[in-house]
Design an enzyme around this catalytic site. Sequence first.
Site: not given
Length: 207
Positions: A75, A149
């Site tokens: 990130k 996920r």
Amino acid sequence: ERASAIAAAHQLPLTVFGPTELAEQGFGGILGVGQGSANEPRFIAIEYGVQYNAGPTICLVGKGITFDTGGISIKPADGMDAMKMDMGGAAAVLGAFQAIAELQLPLHVVALIGSAENMPSATAYRPGDILTTLGGKTIEVLNTDAEGRIVLADALTYAQRYKPAAIIDLATLTGAIGVALGPHAIGLMSNDDALAHRLMSAGAAAG
């Protein structure tokens, strides 16, 4: 430790899988996401209310990424300090579960948490890796910052063994929700409109 404390306080069945148990049972998603960290991944299950024979089972599933760097697909530095909040779904599940137990609600509820730390390292999973999840499905990793996920895939598969009437999945997914809705609302997606409306009504009443 917090899950263990809640389970002990209310004498509830608790299951905690570490790396050995996760590998034996096939939790390839959780193991893949957590393999880059010195802090080992865990899968946590707590069950409440079997004695009430209260009818439908509800599974609460929480995303428990204790810190999310994004992994190899790292990130940006801005906001990285806030990524300890990526276990917010798991924290909400544990908080709800503690309240349910303290109120002694006549329900059958199972809390399921997939917990890992998403770190870049020499052992981290990489873009292009193929992970085999608990359900037997394979995932091609295109971005290691899509770790939530992947972890939740294992937890949602595990939930099926309880034959639940409903699964309520709480997760900090995804940044795109914040872009779309800003700070004004959270995203709620469901394949059951009636359940979605009940959840929204409960949230409005609590707020």
